[in-house]
Design an enzyme around this catalytic site. Structure first.
Site, PDB file in Angstrom:
ATOM      1  N   GLY A 174       8.936   1.110  -2.964  1.00 52.36           N
ATOM      2  CA  GLY A 174       9.112  -0.209  -2.353  1.00 52.36           C
ATOM      3  C   GLY A 174      10.399  -0.267  -1.546  1.00 52.36           C
ATOM      4  O   GLY A 174      10.467   0.195  -0.410  1.00 52.36           O
ATOM      5  N   GLY A 175      11.448  -0.843  -2.146  1.00 54.46           N
ATOM      6  CA  GLY A 175      12.703  -1.084  -1.429  1.00 54.46           C
ATOM      7  C   GLY A 175      13.231   0.122  -0.663  1.00 54.46           C
ATOM      8  O   GLY A 175      13.653  -0.003   0.494  1.00 54.46           O
ATOM      9  N   HIS A 201      -1.502  -4.316  -7.072  1.00 55.44           N
ATOM     10  CA  HIS A 201      -0.040  -4.303  -7.230  1.00 55.44           C
ATOM     11  C   HIS A 201       0.347  -5.424  -8.182  1.00 55.44           C
ATOM     12  O   HIS A 201      -0.243  -6.504  -8.169  1.00 55.44           O
ATOM     13  CB  HIS A 201       0.633  -4.483  -5.865  1.00 55.44           C
ATOM     14  CG  HIS A 201       2.096  -4.201  -5.910  1.00 55.44           C
ATOM     15  ND1 HIS A 201       3.000  -5.107  -6.416  1.00 55.44           N
ATOM     16  CD2 HIS A 201       2.811  -3.103  -5.561  1.00 55.44           C
ATOM     17  CE1 HIS A 201       4.214  -4.583  -6.363  1.00 55.44           C
ATOM     18  NE2 HIS A 201       4.128  -3.368  -5.837  1.00 55.44           N
ATOM     19  N   GLU A 233       2.616  -7.499  -8.121  1.00 57.57           N
ATOM     20  CA  GLU A 233       2.943  -8.778  -7.468  1.00 57.57           C
ATOM     21  C   GLU A 233       1.677  -9.564  -7.157  1.00 57.57           C
ATOM     22  O   GLU A 233       1.668 -10.794  -7.206  1.00 57.57           O
ATOM     23  CB  GLU A 233       3.788  -8.512  -6.206  1.00 57.57           C
ATOM     24  CG  GLU A 233       5.198  -8.063  -6.594  1.00 57.57           C
ATOM     25  CD  GLU A 233       5.898  -7.171  -5.589  1.00 57.57           C
ATOM     26  OE1 GLU A 233       5.428  -7.060  -4.436  1.00 57.57           O
ATOM     27  OE2 GLU A 233       6.923  -6.570  -5.963  1.00 57.57           O
ATOM     28  N   GLU A 239       3.089   1.777 -12.297  1.00 53.93           N
ATOM     29  CA  GLU A 239       4.274   1.022 -11.908  1.00 53.93           C
ATOM     30  C   GLU A 239       4.649   0.045 -13.022  1.00 53.93           C
ATOM     31  O   GLU A 239       4.098  -1.064 -13.083  1.00 53.93           O
ATOM     32  CB  GLU A 239       3.998   0.234 -10.626  1.00 53.93           C
ATOM     33  CG  GLU A 239       3.678   1.093  -9.427  1.00 53.93           C
ATOM     34  CD  GLU A 239       4.083   0.401  -8.134  1.00 53.93           C
ATOM     35  OE1 GLU A 239       4.804   1.027  -7.352  1.00 53.93           O
ATOM     36  OE2 GLU A 239       3.708  -0.766  -7.925  1.00 53.93           O
ATOM     37  N   ASN A 282       5.680   1.277   0.359  1.00 58.92           N
ATOM     38  CA  ASN A 282       5.089  -0.061   0.326  1.00 58.92           C
ATOM     39  C   ASN A 282       6.121  -1.011   0.919  1.00 58.92           C
ATOM     40  O   ASN A 282       7.091  -1.366   0.255  1.00 58.92           O
ATOM     41  CB  ASN A 282       4.759  -0.454  -1.127  1.00 58.92           C
ATOM     42  CG  ASN A 282       4.310  -1.899  -1.237  1.00 58.92           C
ATOM     43  OD1 ASN A 282       3.962  -2.522  -0.239  1.00 58.92           O
ATOM     44  ND2 ASN A 282       4.315  -2.424  -2.456  1.00 58.92           N
ATOM     45  N   TRP A 283       5.887  -1.397   2.167  1.00 61.50           N
ATOM     46  CA  TRP A 283       6.887  -2.231   2.866  1.00 61.50           C
ATOM     47  C   TRP A 283       6.896  -3.663   2.339  1.00 61.50           C
ATOM     48  O   TRP A 283       7.799  -4.427   2.654  1.00 61.50           O
ATOM     49  CB  TRP A 283       6.595  -2.256   4.364  1.00 61.50           C
ATOM     50  CG  TRP A 283       6.845  -0.957   5.077  1.00 61.50           C
ATOM     51  CD1 TRP A 283       7.337   0.198   4.542  1.00 61.50           C
ATOM     52  CD2 TRP A 283       6.627  -0.695   6.470  1.00 61.50           C
ATOM     53  NE1 TRP A 283       7.430   1.173   5.509  1.00 61.50           N
ATOM     54  CE2 TRP A 283       6.996   0.647   6.706  1.00 61.50           C
ATOM     55  CE3 TRP A 283       6.148  -1.445   7.545  1.00 61.50           C
ATOM     56  CZ2 TRP A 283       6.912   1.238   7.968  1.00 61.50           C
ATOM     57  CZ3 TRP A 283       6.046  -0.866   8.796  1.00 61.50           C
ATOM     58  CH2 TRP A 283       6.434   0.469   9.006  1.00 61.50           C
ATOM     59  N   LYS A 284       5.893  -4.046   1.597  1.00 63.24           N
ATOM     60  CA  LYS A 284       5.751  -5.440   1.149  1.00 63.24           C
ATOM     61  C   LYS A 284       5.845  -6.370   2.371  1.00 63.24           C
ATOM     62  O   LYS A 284       5.446  -5.990   3.462  1.00 63.24           O
ATOM     63  CB  LYS A 284       6.779  -5.782   0.082  1.00 63.24           C
ATOM     64  CG  LYS A 284       6.832  -4.743  -1.040  1.00 63.24           C
ATOM     65  CD  LYS A 284       7.552  -5.247  -2.237  1.00 63.24           C
ATOM     66  CE  LYS A 284       7.814  -4.097  -3.196  1.00 63.24           C
ATOM     67  NZ  LYS A 284       8.143  -4.537  -4.525  1.00 63.24           N
ATOM     68  N   SER A 320      11.569   1.365  -8.572  1.00 65.33           N
ATOM     69  CA  SER A 320      12.969   1.705  -8.290  1.00 65.33           C
ATOM     70  C   SER A 320      13.199   3.209  -8.113  1.00 65.33           C
ATOM     71  O   SER A 320      14.217   3.740  -8.568  1.00 65.33           O
ATOM     72  CB  SER A 320      13.894   1.126  -9.362  1.00 65.33           C
ATOM     73  OG  SER A 320      13.820  -0.298  -9.351  1.00 65.33           O
ATOM     74  N   GLY A 371      11.609  -3.195  -8.207  1.00 63.77           N
ATOM     75  CA  GLY A 371      12.608  -3.985  -7.490  1.00 63.77           C
ATOM     76  C   GLY A 371      13.777  -4.419  -8.360  1.00 63.77           C
ATOM     77  O   GLY A 371      14.571  -5.267  -7.949  1.00 63.77           O
TER      78      GLY A 371
END
Ligand code: PEP
Length: 246
Positions: free
Chosen positions: A229-230, A93, A95, A164, A9-11, A208, A170
């Site tokens: 993600g990251g 998600h 976010e 999640e 997930n590149w966000k 993470s 993150g």
């Protein structure tokens, strides 16, 4: 036997140059035992599609509208995503739930329209730190899942679920493999009551995930891969996580 799936997930990250380099790095290190995909920001989908066409890596988006089409400025429909070859779309998600006030029902409606257009929705569920500390984890994820089950009916077997925990996204804090497995098992029991195909459904863990914790998480019986993600923004890290899924 369920296949493992790892989705990046590149966000809201990347640009045309870094995307090209990242995809080349991930592609060259393949093939992978697991299925692998990346969910890119909307403007890059056509270039991602061109880069990955005829390759073994799938692609998708990070959200879609719950509406079919029309006067919804700024929204992107599931049908449009399908036109760009997307296989997946992330819905719900944390976010989006937090910053865009997405309700359980809206998330379920998005999952429904995604399926209608032959996209696989990756439905995210998870509790906040305050909810975990109040021993509400089970109730929260069951409530979030339940809205999707009721809206999709027997089609529920066609989705991918991502557990999640919000406190792990993150933050560098990861659920232990045992903590994650406990929630995955709970979700599978809930899905089992809704579909005879629950054993075939993929339930991903996200929060993470890094090269050094991926294998332990993915070795749990109900963890079928990860939503990353990251670490999906660095080719070497994402490749290592994909390789840990077997
Ligand atoms: C995510 O955004 O879905 C996620 C899991 O992020 P991170 O891996 O950075 O925690």
């Amino acid at each position: 036997m369920r296949r493992k799936l790892v989705v990046g997930n590149w966000k809201m990250n990347g640009n045309r140059l870094t995307n090209t380099e990242l995809l080349a790095g991930v592609e060259e290190a393949g093939p992978y035992t697991a299925d692998v995909a990346v969910c890119a920001p909307f403007p890059y989908l056509s270039e991602v599609a061109l880069s990955l066409q005829a390759k073994r890596i799938g692609w998708g988006a990070q959200d879609c509208s719950a509406h079919e089409s029309g006067a919804y400025t700024g929204e992107v429909s599931a049908e449009m995503l399908a036109e760009f070859g997307c296989r997946f779309v992330i819905v719900g998600h944390s976010e989006r739930r937090a910053y865009h006030a997405e309700s359980d029902q809206l998330v379920a409606d998005k999952a429904k329209i995604a399926l209608k257009h032959n996209l696989t929705p990756i439905v995210c569920v998870g509790e906040t730190l305050a909810e975990r500390e109040a021993n509400q984890t089970d109730a929260i994820v069951k409530r979030q899942m339940s809205a999707v089950i009721h809206t999709l009916g027997h089609c529920i077997s066609q989705i991918v679920v991502a557990y999640e925990p919000v406190w792990a996204i993150g933050t560098g804090l990861t659920a232990t493999p045992e903590q994650a497995q406990a929630v995955h098992a709970l979700l599978r029991v809930q899905l089992h009551a809704a579909t005879p195909k629950s054993d075939q459904m993929q339930i991903l863990y996200g929060g993470s995930v890094k090269p050094d914790n991926a294998a332990a998480l993915f070795s749990q019986p109900d963890i079928d891969g990860g939503l990353i993600g990251g670490a999906s923004l660095k080719a070497a890290d994402f490749v290592a996580i994909c390789r840990a899924a077997r």
